[in-house]
Scaffold this motif. Structure first.
Motif, short mmCIF file in Angstrom:
data_model
loop_
_atom_site.label_atom_id
_atom_site.label_comp_id
_atom_site.label_asym_id
_atom_site.label_seq_id
_atom_site.Cartn_x
_atom_site.Cartn_y
_atom_site.Cartn_z
N TYR A 173 9.37 55.99 -11.61
CA TYR A 173 10.61 56.40 -12.28
C TYR A 173 10.38 56.90 -13.70
N TYR A 174 11.23 57.85 -14.11
CA TYR A 174 11.39 58.16 -15.53
C TYR A 174 12.67 57.43 -15.97
N ASN A 175 12.58 56.62 -17.02
CA ASN A 175 13.69 55.76 -17.43
C ASN A 175 14.13 56.05 -18.88
N ASP A 176 15.42 56.20 -19.10
CA ASP A 176 15.87 56.48 -20.48
C ASP A 176 17.34 56.10 -20.64
N TYR A 177 17.76 55.99 -21.91
CA TYR A 177 19.18 55.73 -22.19
C TYR A 177 19.88 57.03 -22.58
N ASN A 178 21.18 57.04 -22.43
CA ASN A 178 22.02 58.21 -22.78
C ASN A 178 21.67 59.49 -22.00
N ILE A 179 20.93 59.38 -20.91
CA ILE A 179 20.60 60.62 -20.18
C ILE A 179 21.73 61.03 -19.23
N GLU A 180 22.88 60.37 -19.38
CA GLU A 180 24.08 60.87 -18.70
C GLU A 180 24.86 61.77 -19.67
N GLU A 181 24.43 61.80 -20.94
CA GLU A 181 25.08 62.68 -21.92
C GLU A 181 24.56 64.11 -21.71
N PRO A 182 25.43 65.13 -21.86
CA PRO A 182 25.02 66.49 -21.48
C PRO A 182 23.70 66.97 -22.06
N ALA A 183 23.51 66.93 -23.38
CA ALA A 183 22.29 67.53 -23.96
C ALA A 183 21.02 66.79 -23.52
N LYS A 184 21.11 65.48 -23.55
CA LYS A 184 19.91 64.71 -23.18
C LYS A 184 19.63 64.84 -21.68
N ARG A 185 20.70 65.01 -20.91
CA ARG A 185 20.54 65.19 -19.47
C ARG A 185 19.77 66.48 -19.16
N VAL A 186 20.12 67.55 -19.89
CA VAL A 186 19.40 68.82 -19.71
C VAL A 186 17.92 68.59 -19.97
N GLY A 187 17.61 67.82 -21.02
CA GLY A 187 16.22 67.53 -21.36
C GLY A 187 15.54 66.72 -20.26
N ALA A 188 16.24 65.72 -19.72
CA ALA A 188 15.65 64.86 -18.68
C ALA A 188 15.40 65.65 -17.40
N ILE A 189 16.32 66.55 -17.09
CA ILE A 189 16.15 67.36 -15.87
C ILE A 189 14.93 68.27 -16.04
N ALA A 190 14.82 68.89 -17.22
CA ALA A 190 13.66 69.77 -17.48
C ALA A 190 12.36 68.97 -17.39
N LEU A 191 12.40 67.77 -17.96
CA LEU A 191 11.19 66.93 -17.96
C LEU A 191 10.76 66.56 -16.53
N ILE A 192 11.71 66.16 -15.72
CA ILE A 192 11.38 65.77 -14.33
C ILE A 192 10.86 66.99 -13.55
N LYS A 193 11.53 68.12 -13.75
CA LYS A 193 11.11 69.36 -13.05
C LYS A 193 9.68 69.72 -13.44
N LYS A 194 9.39 69.60 -14.73
CA LYS A 194 8.06 69.99 -15.23
C LYS A 194 6.98 69.07 -14.64
N ILE A 195 7.25 67.77 -14.66
CA ILE A 195 6.25 66.83 -14.13
C ILE A 195 5.98 67.14 -12.66
N LYS A 196 7.06 67.40 -11.92
CA LYS A 196 6.89 67.71 -10.50
C LYS A 196 6.14 69.02 -10.31
N ALA A 197 6.52 70.03 -11.09
CA ALA A 197 5.88 71.35 -10.96
C ALA A 197 4.39 71.26 -11.24
N GLU A 198 4.00 70.31 -12.11
CA GLU A 198 2.58 70.18 -12.45
C GLU A 198 1.85 69.20 -11.54
N GLY A 199 2.53 68.80 -10.48
CA GLY A 199 1.84 67.97 -9.48
C GLY A 199 2.00 66.46 -9.64
N GLY A 200 2.91 66.04 -10.52
CA GLY A 200 3.15 64.59 -10.67
C GLY A 200 4.14 64.13 -9.62
N LYS A 201 4.04 62.85 -9.24
CA LYS A 201 4.99 62.30 -8.26
C LYS A 201 6.08 61.53 -9.02
#
Ligand code: G3I
Length: 369
Positions: A192-220
């Motif tokens: 898991y990637y775990n964080d607070y306030n990632i239901e807030e719009p701006a931080k959520r955009v960041g969390a989505i980008a972060l998860i996408k990037k890790i996956k795109a680079e071959g992370g599970k």
């Protein structure tokens, strides 16, 4: 009439007794057993079963556990060549004995680092640390710890990456590396990637980008942990729902990993006010030192009910809902952001009695099925 009265009395007594005993025997984990795990965060004393009453409450109500503090790196890895697993072994044994889902918190987090870790200044040393740290801990509990917070709180509120010691020494690559190392050490553990306030719009955009990037680079990445340190009036149910939908659209599970709801004022909510120490000991900032008024108790119950109603609506996307602590007396919110207040954020009070919030969560299931 003479005969009806005692008969009515007997029936009402019987009904009252059976309702009470139903309440006494019902539990959160049973009520939600077909929906998602119901977890709690354990203190060191709870792991060591120092209080029998607390222990039976934990075993009765919860089927998932997280260690509130003892698995953070300052405790598990106090020196470069020294690990200390005394308490985490007990934590895992506790979960196994009670057939609970065991969650590991946390591997890579900028906070509560051992002092030696904070001094790591170059990329070679940091790379070696991450490899040794993740590999040693995850391998040790391979097949025992079911899921891990691999990276915790890597984002700023605006969605950019936090300038942590990891980012400074390794750059963004530390994120995918951490997930790759964890997957290698235990391919079956959920990561898991775990964080607070990632239901807030701006931080959520960041969390989505972060998860996408890790996956795109071959992370599970198997899931996202929305911590859920929330308030009576915010975040809105709409933002929480958008978050569930947007994260699960990435193909990851959604867990609510540290749920609690503060009922106290926060310094930064007061317009023009200065934060922190200035409010210590102030009655205005600690309005309920003895007991929670009914009106707020009811608001808390309604808030929990509306949150869980949403969770039930999306139960197919939600793996686990964990409360951050067993009872109010233990909550970190009694000391943050102001020390020494009395907060009431959980479904159980400090004397382990269930609150209206708890009843509202059970009721939600009674009316649904
Ligand atoms: O164990 C020492 C004790 O020996 C000492 O006497 C005492 C004096 O203050 O401190 C004790 O350590 C405290 C520790 O909790 C254990 O109770 C620390 O001061 C205190 O800072 C620490 O707070 C924890 C906090 O993380 C630290 O960052 C909270 O209990 C814990 O609930 C909180 O949990 C975090 C999650 O890990 C990540 N997400 C946010 C969440 C809330 O902050």
């Amino acid at each position: 009439m003479k005969f009806i009265k005692p008969y009515l009395f007997a029936v009402t007594t019987l009904l009252a007794v059976s309702c009470t005993s139903q309440k006494e025997t019902a539990s959160l984990k049973d009520a939600y057993k077909n929906d998602f795990y119901i977890g709690t965060a354990l203190s060191a004393d709870q792991i060591e079963v120092k209080k029998v009453k607390e222990d039976s409450l934990i075993r009765k109500e919860f089927n998932a556990i997280t260690a509130e503090n003892i698995m953070k790196s300052m405790y598990t890895h106090p020196e470069k060549d020294k690990y200390d697993f005394a308490l985490s072994d007990k934590f895992v044994a506790y979960g196994e004995k009670n057939k609970m889902f065991i969650h590991g918190h946390t591997l890579i987090w900028h906070s509560q680092l051992a002092p030696w870790m904070e001094k790591i200044a170059d990329s070679t040393e940091m790379k070696a640390f991450m490899q040794d740290h993740i590999n040693t801990i995850v391998s040790k509990y391979k097949g025992k710890i079911n899921s891990w917070d691999v990276v915790n709180e890597a984002l700023n509120e605006d969605g950019t990456l936090r300038q942590s010691v990891f980012l400074k020494t390794l750059g963004e690559k530390y994120l995918v590396d951490a997930f790759k190392l964890a997957a290698k050490a235990d391919p079956k553990a959920e990561l898991y990637y775990n964080d607070y306030n990632i239901e807030e719009p701006a931080k959520r955009v960041g969390a989505i980008a972060l998860i996408k990037k890790i996956k795109a680079e071959g992370g599970k990445v198997d899931g996202v942990g929305i911590q859920g340190h929330w308030r009576l009036n915010s975040p809105s149910i709409e933002e929480i729902e958008k978050s569930i939908l947007e994260y699960s659209a990435l193909g990851v599970k959604v867990a609510f990993t540290e749920l609690d709801i503060t009922v106290l004022p926060n310094p930064w909510d007061l317009k023009g006010a200065e934060i922190s120490q200035k409010f210590e000991g102030s009655a205005k900032m600690n309005p309920y030192p003895k007991a929670l008024p009914d009106s707020i108790q009811n608001k808390l119950a309604e808030r929990y009910a509306s949150i869980f109603k949403l969770f039930l609506k999306h139960k197919d996307k939600i793996s686990r809902v964990t409360f951050w602590g067993v009872h109010d007396g233990q909550s970190w919110l009694n000391d943050w952001p102001i020390k020494g207040r009395t907060n009431y954020p959980l479904p159980f009070d400090k004397d382990l009695r269930h609150k209206k919030a708890y009843d509202s969560l059970l009721k939600l299931k009674e009316t649904k099925e």
